[in-house]
Design an enzyme around this catalytic site. Structure first.
Site, mmCIF file in Angstrom:
data_model
loop_
_atom_site.group_PDB
_atom_site.id
_atom_site.type_symbol
_atom_site.label_atom_id
_atom_site.label_comp_id
_atom_site.label_asym_id
_atom_site.label_seq_id
_atom_site.Cartn_x
_atom_site.Cartn_y
_atom_site.Cartn_z
ATOM 1 N N ILE A 94 -147.637 -74.368 38.722
ATOM 2 C CA ILE A 94 -146.464 -73.902 37.978
ATOM 3 C C ILE A 94 -146.615 -72.404 37.748
ATOM 4 C CG2 ILE A 94 -146.054 -76.113 36.850
ATOM 5 C CD1 ILE A 94 -147.340 -74.925 34.316
ATOM 6 N N ALA A 156 -151.176 -65.596 33.034
ATOM 7 C CA ALA A 156 -151.818 -66.894 33.200
ATOM 8 C C ALA A 156 -151.819 -67.312 34.669
ATOM 9 C CB ALA A 156 -151.118 -67.945 32.348
ATOM 10 N N TYR A 157 -150.688 -67.153 35.323
ATOM 11 C CA TYR A 157 -150.579 -67.498 36.747
ATOM 12 C C TYR A 157 -151.541 -66.642 37.575
ATOM 13 C CZ TYR A 157 -148.394 -68.353 41.313
ATOM 14 O OH TYR A 157 -148.155 -68.680 42.621
ATOM 15 N N SER A 158 -151.564 -65.340 37.314
ATOM 16 C CA SER A 158 -152.451 -64.443 38.061
ATOM 17 C C SER A 158 -153.909 -64.813 37.836
ATOM 18 C CB SER A 158 -152.199 -62.988 37.639
ATOM 19 O OG SER A 158 -150.867 -62.597 37.903
ATOM 20 N N LYS A 161 -154.782 -68.155 39.628
ATOM 21 C CA LYS A 161 -154.882 -68.023 41.078
ATOM 22 C C LYS A 161 -156.108 -67.196 41.481
ATOM 23 C CE LYS A 161 -151.278 -70.481 42.148
ATOM 24 N NZ LYS A 161 -151.415 -71.771 42.867
#
Length: 250
Positions: A94, A156-158, A161
């Site tokens: 997500i 958060a996504y960075s 990943k």
């Protein structure tokens, strides 16, 4: 389209009901693999199975990648129905909210990390012992160019990943003595349902960073992932393969 030989292989694809996951499932099926679709959307993954059934042997199993027991359950069901897993594609993820770090909701931070990073760990931890026992395996983790460069308003996504990239390298080294390859891809954005989670401003920002001047097509991601999941990829492990349209500088 080049033909990848995956005859007799069994693959599991997380987030396989849509987007990149579905495109990968299609490519693996067309290459001869039996595919187990693991996705949290029970209705959608069942529909996807029905739509792809004419292309080969496909199974649909709902799961929550943040729950290790759920992962073990679908692994057992896949092994019972199709046999041991040769190929694992960790694609479920997500985006999270598009906000600065100082405004990032704590619960949303944890949710992104749990799905995008912990989920990859859970699936690898569950599947790898069987690969070791059988002496073969291919794992491809879908990371992101954001994990290399860090997108503003997507901390958060960075971070998750970036963690996937590091996990890939660690696991690749751990399994280097076996015929098990662990690699990841670092795509730029593709027009999938994940766009529904982010602002138009952030979408425009991502597009502005891609020298190709367009978003990634899911079939382009599937083509690279299918080769990384094949027996031909017999040497490279712990690698991060660029799918950023020229954006990434390393």
């Amino acid at each position: 389209m080049n033909k990848i030989d995956l005859e007799g292989r069994v693959a599991a694809v997380t987030g396989g009901a849509q987007g990149i996951g579905r495109a990968v499932a299609e490519r693996l099926l067309d290459s001869g693999a039996a595919v187990s679709l693991w996705d949290q959307d029970e209705a959608l993954v069942a529909d996807t199975q029905a739509e792809l059934s004419s292309r080969g042997t496909v199974l649909s199993l709902p799961l929550d990648v943040t729950d290790y027991e759920s992962v073990e359950r679908v692994l057992g069901e896949t092994e019972k129905a199709l046999g041991g897993i040769d190929i694992l594609i960790n694609n479920a993820g997500i985006a999270g909210p598009s906000v600065p770090v100082v405004e990032f909701p704590l619960a949303q931070w944890r949710r992104v990390i749990e799905i995008d990073l912990d989920g990859v760990f859970h699936c690898c931890r569950a599947v790898v012992p069987g690969m070791i026992a059988r002496g073969y395996g291919r794992i491809v983790n879908v990371a992101s160019v954001a994990g290399k460069e860090g997108n503003p308003n997507a901390s958060a996504y960075s971070a998750a990943k970036a963690g996937v990239i590091a996990l890939t390298k660690s696991l690749g080294k751990e399994l280097a003595a076996y015929d098990i390859a662990v690699n990841c891809v670092t795509p730029a954005a593709a027009r999938t349902r994940i766009f529904e989670q982010i602002t138009q401003e952030h979408i425009d920002y991502m597009l502005s960073k891609i020298p190709r001047g367009r978003f990634l097509e899911v079939g382009e991601a599937a083509a690279m992932i299918a080769w990384l999941a094949s027996e031909e990829n017999s040497f490279t492990t712990g690698g991060a393969f660029d799918l950023s349209g020229g954006r990434a500088t390393y």
